[in-house]
Design an enzyme around this catalytic site. Structure first.
Site, PDB file in Angstrom:
ATOM      1  N   SER A 265       4.535 -18.052  10.207  1.00 26.80           N
ATOM      2  CA  SER A 265       5.686 -18.962  10.237  1.00 26.80           C
ATOM      3  C   SER A 265       6.369 -18.943  11.590  1.00 26.80           C
ATOM      4  O   SER A 265       7.196 -19.805  11.864  1.00 26.80           O
ATOM      5  CB  SER A 265       6.732 -18.505   9.212  1.00 26.80           C
ATOM      6  OG  SER A 265       6.165 -18.342   7.952  1.00 26.80           O
TER       7      SER A 265
ATOM      8  N   HIS B 183       0.061 -23.980   9.531  1.00 28.07           N
ATOM      9  CA  HIS B 183       1.247 -23.503   8.828  1.00 28.07           C
ATOM     10  C   HIS B 183       1.540 -24.354   7.602  1.00 28.07           C
ATOM     11  O   HIS B 183       2.096 -25.452   7.699  1.00 28.07           O
ATOM     12  CB  HIS B 183       2.443 -23.492   9.805  1.00 28.07           C
ATOM     13  CG  HIS B 183       3.686 -22.965   9.197  1.00 28.07           C
ATOM     14  ND1 HIS B 183       4.921 -23.533   9.383  1.00 28.07           N
ATOM     15  CD2 HIS B 183       3.892 -21.914   8.354  1.00 28.07           C
ATOM     16  CE1 HIS B 183       5.825 -22.855   8.700  1.00 28.07           C
ATOM     17  NE2 HIS B 183       5.217 -21.872   8.061  1.00 28.07           N
TER      18      HIS B 183
ATOM     19  N   GLU C 113       1.960 -27.774   9.518  1.00 29.36           N
ATOM     20  CA  GLU C 113       2.122 -27.805  10.976  1.00 29.36           C
ATOM     21  C   GLU C 113       0.849 -27.197  11.587  1.00 29.36           C
ATOM     22  O   GLU C 113       0.498 -26.060  11.266  1.00 29.36           O
ATOM     23  CB  GLU C 113       3.336 -26.977  11.410  1.00 29.36           C
ATOM     24  CG  GLU C 113       4.681 -27.617  11.067  1.00 29.36           C
ATOM     25  CD  GLU C 113       5.881 -26.738  11.445  1.00 29.36           C
ATOM     26  OE1 GLU C 113       6.901 -27.282  11.842  1.00 29.36           O
ATOM     27  OE2 GLU C 113       5.790 -25.495  11.325  1.00 29.36           O
TER      28      GLU C 113
ATOM     29  N   ASN D 206      10.606 -24.169  10.725  1.00 26.22           N
ATOM     30  CA  ASN D 206      11.257 -22.865  10.553  1.00 26.22           C
ATOM     31  C   ASN D 206      12.386 -22.626  11.540  1.00 26.22           C
ATOM     32  O   ASN D 206      13.301 -21.852  11.260  1.00 26.22           O
ATOM     33  CB  ASN D 206      10.236 -21.736  10.621  1.00 26.22           C
ATOM     34  CG  ASN D 206       9.811 -21.347   9.225  1.00 26.22           C
ATOM     35  OD1 ASN D 206      10.661 -21.041   8.391  1.00 26.22           O
ATOM     36  ND2 ASN D 206       8.528 -21.412   8.956  1.00 26.22           N
TER      37      ASN D 206
HETATM   38  P1  NAD Z   1       3.350 -11.945   0.814  1.00 26.10           P
HETATM   39  O1  NAD Z   1       4.111 -10.735   1.154  1.00 26.10           O
HETATM   40  O2  NAD Z   1       3.626 -12.661  -0.442  1.00 26.10           O
HETATM   41  O3  NAD Z   1       1.788 -11.627   0.830  1.00 26.10           O
HETATM   42  C1  NAD Z   1       1.161 -10.962   1.877  1.00 26.10           C
HETATM   43  C2  NAD Z   1      -0.146 -10.413   1.346  1.00 26.10           C
HETATM   44  O4  NAD Z   1      -0.863  -9.868   2.441  1.00 26.10           O
HETATM   45  C3  NAD Z   1       0.023  -9.280   0.320  1.00 26.10           C
HETATM   46  O5  NAD Z   1      -0.722  -9.594  -0.832  1.00 26.10           O
HETATM   47  C4  NAD Z   1      -0.531  -8.056   1.026  1.00 26.10           C
HETATM   48  O6  NAD Z   1      -1.224  -7.187   0.161  1.00 26.10           O
HETATM   49  C5  NAD Z   1      -1.504  -8.699   1.990  1.00 26.10           C
HETATM   50  N1  NAD Z   1      -1.831  -7.889   3.140  1.00 26.10           N
HETATM   51  C6  NAD Z   1      -1.037  -7.137   3.901  1.00 26.10           C
HETATM   52  N2  NAD Z   1      -1.749  -6.577   4.896  1.00 26.10           N
HETATM   53  C7  NAD Z   1      -3.004  -7.015   4.746  1.00 26.10           C
HETATM   54  C8  NAD Z   1      -4.198  -6.820   5.455  1.00 26.10           C
HETATM   55  N3  NAD Z   1      -4.246  -6.038   6.536  1.00 26.10           N
HETATM   56  N4  NAD Z   1      -5.315  -7.428   5.009  1.00 26.10           N
HETATM   57  C9  NAD Z   1      -5.264  -8.238   3.925  1.00 26.10           C
HETATM   58  N5  NAD Z   1      -4.174  -8.460   3.221  1.00 26.10           N
HETATM   59  C10 NAD Z   1      -3.059  -7.850   3.640  1.00 26.10           C
HETATM   60  O7  NAD Z   1       3.539 -12.922   2.070  1.00 26.10           O
HETATM   61  P2  NAD Z   1       3.461 -14.526   2.100  1.00 26.10           P
HETATM   62  O8  NAD Z   1       4.780 -15.062   1.742  1.00 26.10           O
HETATM   63  O9  NAD Z   1       2.250 -14.973   1.377  1.00 26.10           O
HETATM   64  O10 NAD Z   1       3.299 -14.775   3.659  1.00 26.10           O
HETATM   65  C11 NAD Z   1       2.037 -14.693   4.270  1.00 26.10           C
HETATM   66  C12 NAD Z   1       2.097 -15.385   5.615  1.00 26.10           C
HETATM   67  O11 NAD Z   1       2.438 -16.766   5.405  1.00 26.10           O
HETATM   68  C13 NAD Z   1       3.158 -14.830   6.558  1.00 26.10           C
HETATM   69  O12 NAD Z   1       2.670 -14.905   7.869  1.00 26.10           O
HETATM   70  C14 NAD Z   1       4.333 -15.775   6.350  1.00 26.10           C
HETATM   71  O13 NAD Z   1       5.200 -15.848   7.444  1.00 26.10           O
HETATM   72  C15 NAD Z   1       3.606 -17.087   6.145  1.00 26.10           C
HETATM   73  N6  NAD Z   1       4.345 -18.105   5.390  1.00 26.10           N
HETATM   74  C16 NAD Z   1       5.091 -17.757   4.298  1.00 26.10           C
HETATM   75  C17 NAD Z   1       5.743 -18.750   3.589  1.00 26.10           C
HETATM   76  C18 NAD Z   1       6.531 -18.425   2.360  1.00 26.10           C
HETATM   77  O14 NAD Z   1       7.285 -19.297   1.880  1.00 26.10           O
HETATM   78  N7  NAD Z   1       6.424 -17.250   1.765  1.00 26.10           N
HETATM   79  C19 NAD Z   1       5.637 -20.087   3.987  1.00 26.10           C
HETATM   80  C20 NAD Z   1       4.844 -20.415   5.086  1.00 26.10           C
HETATM   81  C21 NAD Z   1       4.207 -19.404   5.789  1.00 26.10           C
END
Ligand code: NAD
Length: 286
Positions: free
Chosen positions: A122, A143, A155, A193
């Site tokens: 993000s 994104h 994005e 963001n």
């Molecule tokens: P989350 O915390 O829900 O999930 C992250 C996952 O990654 C977990 O299941 C964890 O076990 C796993 N993980 C951690 N380290 C790991 C590794 N080394 N190898 C494999 N898996 C691993 O997070 P999220 O909300 O899904 O966010 C993920 C990405 O997406 C981030 O970069 C975040 O900024 C981005 N993002 C999030 C949102 C949102 O609304 N939550 C929206 C757009 C983008």
């Protein structure tokens, strides 16, 4: 160097976003492999993806037969090597540059240079991630927004080393997923963001100053036409992820006060009240 349109998609990280992206990809007909570090997370991810698809059946968007086929197209793994069967890998692990780079380093030791690597970050600079890669030219930001199987916008972030053909493949992929892609510059928080920081930060400050409760702020913002209030949205996103994104943008803008994170939000992160995914955040979901 040729880059092919993906035949299957690998998703690294089966959290909030990995689950939604997997749902979007299987609904578009792609075989999908979902990787995470723990089997328990994959089991929960499978259940949630099933719930997403059941929801689509209930809303009349999908037949039972299509749902069965969509579910059969997804496999789950804790072995990163299995992701190499896909020529397009989307990373959606925690918002942490070091963790992401460790994953890319491992992946690059298995995959060929024509594999495309995309990050769902993000906020983290695509250029700073490319700097740690052997093949930065096949890397870009993709994104998605939450919930990724419903929200139309993606994005696409071209980093300083991204090959133009890689951008084209990503744009074609977004079309196939039924998404509206917008090419954005590699700046902290990209566009949405960065705009959204004020939405969350001001709401947190209003609550910190005891001007109004989370409920009242959310209700007022919704009455003004927003679909969700800031506290409901932070609970949906994950308060830990939202905090990590704010911190990352703040740091990248040389600690400009307008992006400064909130102590209140930090306290929720530390108490592991991360929102819906932990059962409690600003609201209780138990
Ligand atoms: P989350 O915390 O829900 O999930 C992250 C996952 O990654 C977990 O299941 C964890 O076990 C796993 N993980 C951690 N380290 C790991 C590794 N080394 N190898 C494999 N898996 C691993 O997070 P999220 O909300 O899904 O966010 C993920 C990405 O997406 C981030 O970069 C975040 O900024 C981005 N993002 C999030 C949102 C949102 O609304 N939550 C929206 C757009 C983008």
């Amino acid at each position: 160097m040729g880059y092919r349109f993906p035949e299957r998609i690998a998703i690294c990280g089966a959290g909030v976003m990995g689950r939604g992206i997997a749902t979007a990809c299987t609904l578009a007909g792609f075989p999908v492999i979902v990787y995470d570090i723990e089997q328990a997370i994959l089991t929960a991810a499978k259940q949630e993806i099933e719930k997403n698809l059941h929801g689509a059946v209930k809303r009349g968007k999908l037949s039972q037969n299509e749902m069965d086929k969509a579910l059969a197209r997804i496999t789950y793994t804790t072995d990163l090597r299995n992701c190499t069967h896909s020529n397009f890998i989307v990373e959606a692990i925690i918002e942490d540059r070091t963790a992401k780079l460790e994953l890319f380093t491992q992946l690059e030791s298995f995959i060929s240079p024509h594999h495309i690597l995309a990050t769902n970050t993000s906020s983290i600079s695509i250029g700073s991630l490319q700097a740690g890669l052997q093949h930065p030219e096949r890397f870009l930001g993709l994104h998605f927004f939450n919930p990724a199987h419903i929200m139309k916008l993606v994005e696409i972030v071209r980093g300083p080393f991204t090959n133009e053909m890689v951008v084209e493949v990503a744009q074609n992929l977004c079309d196939k997923l039924g998404k509206r892609s917008v090419l954005v510059k590699d700046v902290p928080g990209f566009i949405v963001n960065r705009v959204a920081r004020n939405f969350y930060n001001e709401a947190l400050r209003i609550a910190e100053e005891n001007i109004a409760s989370y409920e009242v702020i959310d209700q007022l913002v919704k009455s003004a036409g927003f679909r969700m209030g800031p506290f409901e949205l932070m609970d949906l996103i994950g308060i830990d992820t939202n905090f990590a994104v704010t911190q990352s943008i703040w740091e990248q803008y040389f600690y400009e006060l307008r992006f400064a994170p909130s102590l209140l939000q930090k306290q929720y992160v530390e108490a592991k009240k991360h929102g819906r995914k932990t059962g409690e955040g600003f609201y209780n979901y138990r």
